[in-house]
Structure formats: C-alpha cells, structure tokens
Design a protein around this motif. Structure first.
Motif, PDB file in Angstrom:
ATOM      1  N   LYS A   1       0.283  -0.884   0.351  1.00 52.93           N
ATOM      2  CA  LYS A   1      -0.214   0.217   0.159  1.00 52.93           C
ATOM      3  C   LYS A   1       1.184   1.436  -0.246  1.00 52.93           C
ATOM      4  CE  LYS A   1      -3.714   2.773   2.905  1.00 52.93           C
ATOM      5  NZ  LYS A   1      -4.161   2.149   4.106  1.00 52.93           N
ATOM      6  N   ASP A   2       1.877   1.064   1.060  1.00 58.96           N
ATOM      7  CA  ASP A   2       2.613   2.299   0.924  1.00 58.96           C
ATOM      8  C   ASP A   2       3.414   2.382  -0.355  1.00 58.96           C
ATOM      9  OD1 ASP A   2       2.464   2.552   3.274  1.00 58.96           O
ATOM     10  OD2 ASP A   2       4.364   1.265   4.251  1.00 58.96           O
ATOM     11  N   TRP A   3       3.763   1.205  -1.371  1.00 60.59           N
ATOM     12  CA  TRP A   3       4.493   2.034  -2.223  1.00 60.59           C
ATOM     13  C   TRP A   3       4.102   1.991  -3.263  1.00 60.59           C
ATOM     14  CZ3 TRP A   3       7.188  -3.725  -3.103  1.00 60.59           C
ATOM     15  CH2 TRP A   3       8.602  -3.304  -2.306  1.00 60.59           C
TER      16      TRP A   3
ATOM     17  N   LEU B   1       0.054  -7.198  -5.618  1.00 62.28           N
ATOM     18  CA  LEU B   1      -0.883  -7.823  -4.863  1.00 62.28           C
ATOM     19  C   LEU B   1      -2.096  -8.420  -5.620  1.00 62.28           C
ATOM     20  CD1 LEU B   1      -1.920  -3.528  -4.326  1.00 62.28           C
ATOM     21  CD2 LEU B   1      -1.750  -5.900  -1.976  1.00 62.28           C
ATOM     22  N   HIS B   2      -1.545  -8.449  -6.980  1.00 61.68           N
ATOM     23  CA  HIS B   2      -2.043  -9.107  -7.915  1.00 61.68           C
ATOM     24  C   HIS B   2      -1.525 -11.069  -7.555  1.00 61.68           C
ATOM     25  CE1 HIS B   2      -3.729 -11.365 -11.191  1.00 61.68           C
ATOM     26  NE2 HIS B   2      -2.296 -11.496 -11.795  1.00 61.68           N
TER      27      HIS B   2
ATOM     28  N   SER C   1      -9.166  -3.842   0.301  1.00 62.05           N
ATOM     29  CA  SER C   1      -9.153  -2.949   1.633  1.00 62.05           C
ATOM     30  C   SER C   1      -8.328  -1.409   0.886  1.00 62.05           C
ATOM     31  CB  SER C   1      -8.862  -2.362   2.593  1.00 62.05           C
ATOM     32  OG  SER C   1      -7.713  -3.106   3.004  1.00 62.05           O
ATOM     33  N   LEU C   2      -7.558  -1.432  -0.582  1.00 57.37           N
ATOM     34  CA  LEU C   2      -6.778  -0.882  -1.106  1.00 57.37           C
ATOM     35  C   LEU C   2      -7.540  -0.430  -2.889  1.00 57.37           C
ATOM     36  CD1 LEU C   2      -3.791  -2.723  -0.353  1.00 57.37           C
ATOM     37  CD2 LEU C   2      -4.369  -0.928   0.401  1.00 57.37           C
TER      38      LEU C   2
ATOM     39  N   ILE D   1      -6.268  -6.556 -11.713  1.00 56.29           N
ATOM     40  CA  ILE D   1      -6.377  -6.685 -10.685  1.00 56.29           C
ATOM     41  C   ILE D   1      -8.049  -6.496  -9.620  1.00 56.29           C
ATOM     42  CG2 ILE D   1      -6.178  -5.565  -7.908  1.00 56.29           C
ATOM     43  CD1 ILE D   1      -3.250  -5.025  -8.595  1.00 56.29           C
ATOM     44  N   LEU D   2      -8.071  -5.609 -10.133  1.00 59.10           N
ATOM     45  CA  LEU D   2     -10.457  -5.306 -10.472  1.00 59.10           C
ATOM     46  C   LEU D   2     -10.885  -5.941 -10.465  1.00 59.10           C
ATOM     47  CD1 LEU D   2      -9.636  -0.880 -10.996  1.00 59.10           C
ATOM     48  CD2 LEU D   2     -10.153  -1.934  -8.850  1.00 59.10           C
ATOM     49  N   LEU D   3     -10.258  -6.887 -11.627  1.00 57.09           N
ATOM     50  CA  LEU D   3     -10.338  -7.412 -11.971  1.00 57.09           C
ATOM     51  C   LEU D   3     -11.170  -8.652 -11.119  1.00 57.09           C
ATOM     52  CD1 LEU D   3      -9.438  -8.312 -16.256  1.00 57.09           C
ATOM     53  CD2 LEU D   3     -12.292  -7.523 -15.339  1.00 57.09           C
ATOM     54  N   GLN D   4      -9.893  -9.056 -10.210  1.00 55.50           N
ATOM     55  CA  GLN D   4      -9.982 -10.758  -9.609  1.00 55.50           C
ATOM     56  C   GLN D   4     -11.062  -9.634  -8.200  1.00 55.50           C
ATOM     57  OE1 GLN D   4      -8.493 -12.416  -9.499  1.00 55.50           O
ATOM     58  NE2 GLN D   4      -7.558 -12.705 -11.699  1.00 55.50           N
ATOM     59  N   PHE D   5     -11.703  -8.554  -8.420  1.00 55.24           N
ATOM     60  CA  PHE D   5     -12.564  -8.228  -7.044  1.00 55.24           C
ATOM     61  C   PHE D   5     -13.993  -7.948  -7.444  1.00 55.24           C
ATOM     62  CE2 PHE D   5      -8.519  -8.343  -4.758  1.00 55.24           C
ATOM     63  CZ  PHE D   5      -8.728  -8.628  -4.044  1.00 55.24           C
ATOM     64  N   ILE D   6     -14.653  -8.131  -9.231  1.00 55.24           N
ATOM     65  CA  ILE D   6     -15.694  -7.226  -9.950  1.00 55.24           C
ATOM     66  C   ILE D   6     -16.588  -7.852  -9.132  1.00 55.24           C
ATOM     67  CG2 ILE D   6     -15.742  -9.063 -11.517  1.00 55.24           C
ATOM     68  CD1 ILE D   6     -15.937  -5.071 -11.784  1.00 55.24           C
ATOM     69  N   GLY D   7     -16.678  -9.284  -8.583  1.00 54.57           N
ATOM     70  CA  GLY D   7     -17.866  -9.296  -7.911  1.00 54.57           C
ATOM     71  C   GLY D   7     -18.035  -8.762  -6.557  1.00 54.57           C
ATOM     72  N   THR D   8     -16.988  -8.501  -6.160  1.00 54.91           N
ATOM     73  CA  THR D   8     -17.272  -8.185  -4.323  1.00 54.91           C
ATOM     74  C   THR D   8     -17.276  -6.980  -4.152  1.00 54.91           C
ATOM     75  OG1 THR D   8     -14.874  -8.066  -4.129  1.00 54.91           O
ATOM     76  CG2 THR D   8     -16.360  -9.871  -3.618  1.00 54.91           C
ATOM     77  N   MET D   9     -17.940  -6.544  -5.325  1.00 53.07           N
ATOM     78  CA  MET D   9     -17.445  -4.229  -5.343  1.00 53.07           C
ATOM     79  C   MET D   9     -19.111  -3.883  -4.774  1.00 53.07           C
ATOM     80  SD  MET D   9     -15.589  -3.126  -8.090  1.00 53.07           S
ATOM     81  CE  MET D   9     -13.759  -3.516  -8.224  1.00 53.07           C
ATOM     82  N   ASP D  10     -19.338  -2.697  -4.108  1.00 63.09           N
ATOM     83  CA  ASP D  10     -20.461  -2.615  -3.163  1.00 63.09           C
ATOM     84  C   ASP D  10     -20.839  -1.816  -4.814  1.00 63.09           C
ATOM     85  OD1 ASP D  10     -19.866   1.070  -2.923  1.00 63.09           O
ATOM     86  OD2 ASP D  10     -18.255  -0.492  -2.434  1.00 63.09           O
ATOM     87  N   PHE D  11     -22.269  -1.287  -5.213  1.00 63.66           N
ATOM     88  CA  PHE D  11     -22.579  -0.885  -6.571  1.00 63.66           C
ATOM     89  C   PHE D  11     -21.998   0.988  -6.807  1.00 63.66           C
ATOM     90  CE2 PHE D  11     -26.033   2.009  -8.041  1.00 63.66           C
ATOM     91  CZ  PHE D  11     -25.582   1.099  -9.277  1.00 63.66           C
TER      92      PHE D  11
END
Length: 945
Positions: A762-764, A780-781, A795-796, A818-828
């Motif tokens: 996160k710092d990087w 992160l990936h 959270s990032l 990375i966003l593709l990995q979390f697309i199903g867990t995102m809020d609207f």
C-alpha cells in the motif's frame, strides 16, 4: 697527506694541551676497564731516536741515537718491519675462526638478580627461580676478567710527552707505517692514564673529533694497500683500549657511525680463509704463514673491539648500535661475509651475557629484529654460519631471560612462568651448537618474551628477508618461523596493517609453493581473529582490481577453521553492503568494486563453501544490488584512490558491472544452482541485467527460476528481504522489491504478516516512483491468489481505482487485472464510479488499455445485481455507440473485444443484436449492412434518455 682539522684553525706543532678544570676521572670498574691481555708485538721494537718514543708494549722509553735523522730512523724501522710484522699472539678470548668447545655451560652474572629479590619492592618468582631455570654457576664480574693485564699508571711526564706527540701527529703527515703505528700506540698507552689524570681526560675528550677523523683516514688508506698490515689491527686495538675507559670512538655522532661502518666493512669484506690457504700452496714454504696468522689476529682484534663496546653497557644501546652495523652483513649473499658477521655477533652476545648489568631501564631497541635474523641464520646452508648463529641465539636467550625477569609485569606472572618452563626445556634439550636444529622452537620460546612491538619486528624481518633468501631451506625456515610465531602470539599483534603491507609486497617474489602457502596461512590466522578481520580485509581491498594472481591466490586458498569462515565472509559481505547506503549520484566507492572482486575469488577457490551456502540469500541479494549500482559505469566513475593506479592503466573492458555479474554467476554455480543458471543463460538474463530498463526483468527472471527450481532457497531469501526492503538507497530498495514481489507467488507468502506484505505494498502505491507502483500492483496481484489475503487487498480498491488515471500503461493494466479479481465483491457505488472511469478509457491510444478497459467494463455489467440494474442502465446505453464503432477498429483484438462487450450490453438490456454486428467484413464494403445496424439501434433507442 696532511690531516685537516675540521672546524678549527691549525695548531702549532709541539704545543701542549693546557690543563683544564675537568674533574679527576675515576675508573668505573677496576679490572675490566683495562684492556685485555694482548702480547701483540713479538718483533723488535722501534729503533731509538733523539726524541722519547714509547714502546707501549714494554712500557720503556727509547731514544734515537744522537745526530740521527728522524726520517732515516723511520725508514730503517719500516724496513725491519717489512720483513717481519709485529704479530699478535693468541689470547684468552675465543678465536672466532676456531671452533668453540663450549659444551653448553655459560658464565652468567646473577648477583644483580639476587639483589633485586632481596628488595621488598622487587618482583618475586618463588616457585620458579631464574637461577634454577638456567642452572648455571655464578661468576662475579671481576672474576670473569681475571686475565686482564695490570699495568702501572703512566707518570705525569710520560703522559705529557704522549699528549705532545699525538698533538704533533694531528698537524703532520702520517705517511709511513711506523708513524701510523706510533700514533695509534700512543693513544692506547695514553688511555691508561684516563682514570686518574685530569689533563689526559681533558685532552682525549676535547680531541675526539680529530681522533675519529684521523682513524677514518688511516682505515681508508689501509683499504688501498694489500690485505695484511699491522695498522689495520692496531686501529681495532686502540679503539678497544679507549672503549674500556668509556671513551667510545664509534658511538654517538654521525662521524663516529661512519667510522664504525667503515671499520666493519674493512674486516667483513676480507676474503675467506680458504683463499689464503690456496695461496699457501703456491707460495714458498712458510711465506704465507704469517699472513694467515695476522689475518686471524686482525679479525680477533675486531671482535674484541666490538666486545669492548658492551662490557660496560648497562642499557643495551651499544648492542643495538653494533647490530645496526652488522645487520646488512648478516644478510649478505656471500657466505664468508655472512660467516664473519655471524661470528662477530655471537661473540658480542656471549660477552654481553657474561657482563650484563641489570640497571634500569632495561630495553632492547630491536630485539624482535635480532631474534628473527639470528633464527634465520640458524637455518643457513653453510654449517659454520648456522652453528655460530645457534651459539648467538643461545646467549641472546639467556640475556633476554634475565632482562624479562626483571621487567616483567606482575599481572602476567603465570604466563611468565610458562615461558620460563619452555625456556628451561629448550636449554636442557639442546647444547649451544645444536640450537640451530630447532629454530622454530626458538620462535616459540622467544614469543613469550617479546613485546607487541618486538613481535612486529620479528614478523617484519622474517618477511623482509624473503626478498634476499635464495636458498630453498632458508625460505622454508622463514615460512615455518613466521607461521609458528603468529600461531603462538596471534592475539598480541598491534601493527597488523604494516605486516599486511609487507606480506602483499613479498608474496610475488616467493617461488616455493609451500612457503607461499605458509605466508597465506599467516594472513589466514590474522583474518580469522575477529579483532583483525576488518583490518586485514580493508588492507586487501586497497589493491588494484582485477587482483593479480598473487592476491587472487590468497583469496582462493584462504585457510580458515570452519567456525571462522562464516565470520570472515560476513565481514566481507558487510563491507560491500555499507557501500550501497551512499547516495547514487556520487561516484561509486572503490571498496565496493574491490569487495565484489574479492567475493568472486573466494567463490572460485571454494574454500568457504559451507559459509557460502549459509549466506547465499545475503550474498545473492547484495550482488544483485551491486549489479544495479554498476549499470552504465566505467572505472572513471569509481572513486579510485590515487595511490593505486599511478603506473597501471585499466583496460576499457574492466567495469564494475563485469565484476558484479561474474561474481553472481560464480555464486550460483558454487551453490549448485545449475538449473537457475541455465535459465538465465537461455533467456538472456545476464543481458537484461546490463540495462537500466531490463534490470528488474532480469531480477524477476532469476527470482522466478529460484522459486520454480529451489523453493527452499527462495523461502530463505523472502524472509531475508522483509527487513532489507527499508534499507539502502533507491537502487538498493528497487532491486530488493523486485525480487521480493516475485516471491509473493510462493505459498509461503501467506504466512507473512500483513504489515510486511499488504501494508508495505500500500505504501508503494503512493510512492513517487512509478516503478514502485508497478511492483506494488504486481505484488497485490500475486497475493490475490491467497484467499486469506483478499480481504486486506479489497480495502485498497479505492487506491487502485485511482491508478486508472495514471499515464503509465503498466500501472493501468495491472490495476485493471486486480480489479477484475474483485469485480464481484464491489459495492454498487464503487462499481458505478469505476465504470465511469473505464468509459473514459474507451478509445485510449494505448491499444491494451483500450482493450482491457472494455473487458473490465463488460465484467462490471455482468456483476451488477438485479436490484441495481436500473441504476447503471444509462451508462450501458451510453457505451453502445462507442462500442459499436470500435468493433470496426483496425486492431483486431480491440474490435473483437468490443463485439463481446456489445453482446454483454445487449444481454443486460435484453436485446437481440442483428447478425450484421458480428460481420467480419468491414462495413465500408457492405453499406447495406450498416443501414440495418443503424436502423436497429435507432429503433431501440427511441424513448431512452
């Protein structure tokens, strides 16, 4: 030739010396202050003349016949002496040319020690008394000189006549042999009056410069004549006579030292005795006997002269002066010169051992040097030299023992007792002439008696002698002496840098492999001691790179005990690591290049194999960081000390980078990373390392190779990198981060605490350097593969979404992955915000960004919940026309992706797209199809706002 008087005006002939106010001289030792018995003149005396001339051997006064010419009488006397020289008879002192029959007993003066022991403030050695150790009888100083001649004092008239005669000689020509002999014998006779005649003392002490100058002239003239003459011998006798009265003509000023040097050269450079023996075979019978006899007696007189300098020397300064004069001759390449010098030193040491005074302060100036040189002579290939040196060592040991007994520190009493026992064992096992058979034992015994400075002298002398010792046996002895002493006293050296300097200078001239290895082993002993390790390493690193074969041999053949290898390699590694903390804009430290070269040589030699395996992670990472620092540099970009390359020019092919890469390659091979090495070779990983842009790719390639082929090493490196990532300058951190990120693919990464993984990444993400952002996104990936870490990465997402606006293509693409990995867990809310950003990337000039932004957009539509579909319907409708247009893009991948996303949008809107949308032919070739597509979308869009 006339004898000039330096610094003064000329004096009229026959002038007397006025009486001075000097105090009456007194004899310091009633017996040994007299000259030793010498029946030196068995031929007829000088003929009488009108003036009173002294026959200083009989004590009588002779007169020349009336009316006689002085010159005639001198010529007559010289003619008589020409056929028969005044020969010296053998005296009680040992004749150096003969064999000493001493069986091992030596006469020691121990009364001073007994006096010290009676003093309550003196040192005590109750259970190991020094007299018990030596086991030799005591003999008083006066008894040891019982053979001295007791001649009556000169009358005042005789003394005045002698003074007047000598005064005239100072202002006259000393051309004839009789004049020279008369002058010298007048001085000898006058010396008898020194203890009680104030006038004589005043005259002698005020004319020492004249006497020294005159003697210098006489000796120089004698060197131009044939070898044998009585004047040469008489000079030695005269100096000895004055020395016994505390008038030292060879000690003090520079002129006296020059005279001493000239006298020494005049006797040491005489040809060997066998030369005279050969002459005796070809010359008439008996004609050479006198020459041989005079030859021996002249050398005997020289030896006695040296002994006279130390008889009353309480503080050993005179011995040091004698040794300074004899030093170059003890190292002579000529056997007979080395023999004469060794004999002389042995006799001086024997004399000093009998008459040593224990008055404080007691100190040798060059004891370590003397011990080393005499020890080396004990191994001389000439047997006579070795035996004489052994005798000298024997007496030197006795002298040292007595002095150290008086001066040793009470706190070191136990160690001194142990040293005494060693000494006792040596004295009991070997006779005087046999000491040369165990010179390394001598080094062991003397080690306990030598101070730290004297130990350094011993080592320096032994090393320095290697440039002159040509004989294999003496070179071998030098190596054994050196390694023996350093093993026994390795913790007591203080001048290690100086010793290292001499070792490095001498290593190139040592031809024998065994001796070379002994010298290298000596350095190994120093470097293996923690207090010397950094000193030795720093010295060795201040040599030109690449190291020559001699210094490379040292690194490759380093012989260190296994427990010490880890420490040595670690200190060498730390030396290199410290250089990586410097700012990158400055010149590279020369130590960094030298340490890299040293590591390469250590790996090649493979002597520190176990330590190399244990330190592999640190070694590998440090070398990779060094590669990063070396990219694009030449030796002109290195802060090279000016003293290193004054004569040597560096090749243009030699660069800091080549040292770092060859060290890294060798490290992989020595640690059996053969498959990893092959992968680097196959994929041109070493070429990647050489470029600034490709360096991190090379790091990633090697990291992945290790992760694939040697997970254990990869695991160790990952744990090492956890604290290493916050150290050093930017290049240091980048290389470490690049390797660390690739290792996050390992299952072991899930064990890392979030503070060392997610928080650091996160710092990087907020780092000013885009490379760190790329590495953070890659990390992160990789971590998204570990289910237990996904929540922390989620959270990032706001930070990652913000990176979609970056201009760096790699950052945007990695963020999309990375966003593709979390697309199903995102809020609207997050989802709609991301879709707006992605819509802005449609038509981006970067094809991959254009393509993957549409991919993520389509995935976002799929992930919208049924209840939220109404909220994004307008965004989907807005995207239809752009997607329809991009479906005809020249880039087939972009066009294909656009059609797929159009299908997703149609499914979301529950539309059935006409088949013309999926036509592969360009629309400009089929205008009818375009009309149908436009008609379909126009109809569907009616009523949509």
């Amino acid at each position: 030739m006339p004898l000039p008087h330096r610094g003064r005006g000329s004096r009229p002939a026959g002038s007397r010396v006025a009486s001075t106010s000097l105090p009456q001289a007194t004899a310091h030792s009633p017996k040994h202050a007299q000259r030793l018995t010498r029946r030196r003149h068995s031929s007829r005396q000088v003929p009488p003349g009108p003036e009173l001339q002294a026959d200083f051997r009989s004590g009588k006064w002779l007169q020349e016949s009336p009316g006689g010419d002085a010159n005639d009488s001198q010529q007559s006397a010289r003619a008589e002496m020409g056929s028969r020289h005044r020969l010296c008879s053998r005296e009680e002192l040992v004749i150096p040319c003969a064999s000493d029959s001493d069986s091992g007993s030596v006469d020691l003066q121990l009364s001073n020690i007994e006096d010290i022991k009676k003093d309550p403030s003196s040192l005590e050695l109750t259970d190991l008394d020094i007299s018990d150790v030596i086991g030799l009888p005591q003999k008083s100083l006066t008894d040891s000189f019982g053979h001295l001649t007791q001649q009556g004092p000169l009358s005042k008239a005789k003394a005045e006549r002698l003074i007047q005669s000598i005064q005239e000689f100072f202002n006259s020509y000393l051309q004839s042999e009789i004049e020279k002999l008369t002058f010298l014998r007048s001085l000898s006779s006058l010396s008898r009056a020194l203890p009680y005649d104030e006038t004589v003392g005043s005259f002698i002490h005020s004319h020492i410069e004249d006497i020294v100058f005159t003697l210098n002239i006489l000796v120089e003239e004698e060197l131009l004549h044939p070898l044998f003459g009585p004047v040469h011998q008489e000079v030695f006798v005269t100096i000895a006579d004055l020395s016994y009265q505390d008038v030292h003509l060879l000690l003090g000023s520079e002129d006296r030292a020059d005279l001493f040097s000239l006298l020494t050269k005049s006797i040491i450079t005489l040809p060997p005795v066998k030369t005279l023996t050969q002459l005796e075979e070809i010359m008439p019978c008996g004609s050479c006997n006198k020459e041989v006899s005079l030859y021996r007696q002249t050398f005997q007189a020289f030896s006695e002269m040296l002994q006279s300098l130390v008889v009353k020397d309480a503080h050993l300064e005179n011995l040091d002066t004698i040794f300074k004069q004899m030093d170059p001759w003890l190292k002579s390449a000529k056997d007979h010169e080395r023999k004469w010098a060794t004999v002389s030193m042995a006799q001086v040491l024997k004399c000093l051992s009998r008459h040593l005074s224990l008055k404080l302060p007691l100190r040798f100036q060059r004891l370590g040097h003397l011990v080393a040189l005499m020890s080396l002579l004990c191994g001389d290939p000439v047997k006579e030299v070795a035996e004489e040196a052994a005798e000298g060592m024997y007496y030197l040991l006795l002298i040292t023992l007595r002095l150290k007994y008086v001066t040793h520190d009470k706190k070191n009493h136990p160690s001194f007792k142990r040293a005494m026992k060693k000494c006792q064992e040596l004295l009991e096992c070997y006779r005087i002439k046999q000491v040369h058979r165990c010179p390394f034992r001598i080094a062991q015994v003397f080690e306990a008696f030598l101070s730290t400075h004297e130990l350094c002298q011993f080592v320096m002398t032994t090393l320095d002698s290697l440039k002159t010792l040509k004989h294999p046996c003496t070179q071998k002895l030098a190596g054994e002496l050196l390694i023996t002493l350093v093993k026994n006293a390795e913790s007591r050296f203080e001048e290690v840098p100086e010793i290292m300097g001499v070792i490095c200078a001498r290593l190139s001239i040592i031809s024998q492999p065994r001796v070379r290895q002994q010298i290298i082993n000596t350095v190994s002993l120093f470097i293996s001691r923690s207090e010397y390790t950094d000193i030795v390493i720093n010295h060795l690193l201040h040599h030109p790179v690449p190291y020559d074969r001699h210094l490379a041999e040292f690194w490759r053949t380093l012989d260190v005990a296994l427990p010490k290898t880890m420490w040595i390699l670690w200190r060498l590694l730390r030396t290199l690591q410290k250089c990586h903390n410097a700012p990158t804009h400055k010149k590279m430290a020369y130590t960094a290049v030298a340490a890299t070269n040293a590591l390469y040589e250590v790996f090649v030699g493979n002597r520190l194999r176990a330590a190399t395996f244990r330190l592999f992670p640190q070694l590998l990472m440090t070398l990779l960081i060094q590669i990063h620092h070396s990219i694009g540099l030449t030796m002109s970009d290195v802060a090279v000390p000016s003293c290193l390359y004054t004569e040597q020019k560096m090749s243009s092919e030699v660069t800091p980078l080549c040292f770092a890469i060859q060290a890294t390659k060798t490290l992989l091979l020595r640690t059996k990373c053969w498959q990893e090495f092959s992968i680097m070779e196959k994929h041109k990983g070493w070429a990647l390392f050489e470029g600034e842009d490709g360096h991190l790719q090379g790091v990633s390639l090697l990291a992945n190779a290790l992760l694939e082929r040697n997970r254990l090493l990869a695991k160790r490196i990952m744990y090492l990198l956890v604290p290493l990532l916050n150290r050093g300058n930017e290049k240091h951190k980048l290389t470490s981060a690049g390797f660390f990120v690739e290792l996050l693919r390992s299952p072991v990464a899930r064990r890392l605490s979030s503070i060392y993984s997610i928080v650091r990444l996160k710092d990087w993400l907020h780092h000013g350097n885009s490379v760190f952002k790329i590495l953070a996104l890659k990390g992160l990936h990789y971590l998204t593969r570990h289910q237990e870490m996904r929540e922390g990465i989620k959270s990032l997402l706001p930070c990652i979404l913000h990176l979609l606006h970056e201009t760096d293509e790699k950052i945007v693409l990695l963020a999309i992955q990375i966003l593709l990995q979390f697309i199903g867990t995102m809020d609207f809310t997050t989802l709609t915000g991301m879709m707006k950003t992605l819509f802005s990337l449609f038509g981006d000039v970067r094809p991959d960004v254009h393509r993957f932004s549409m991919t993520l957009f389509g995935a976002s539509i799929k992930s919208v919940k049924y209840t939220d579909k109404k909220g994004i319907e307008n965004q989907v409708l807005d995207s239809l026309v752009p997607l329809l247009l991009y479906s005809q893009d020249e880039n087939d991948a972009v066009a294909e992706e656009s059609k797929q996303v159009l299908t997703i949008c149609a499914q979301f809107l529950k539309w059935k797209l006409p088949r013309e949308v999926y036509c592969k032919d360009p629309w400009y070739l089929r205008c009818g199809q375009v009309g149908k597509v436009c008609k379909f979308f126009g109809k569907k869009m009616q009523g949509k706002s």
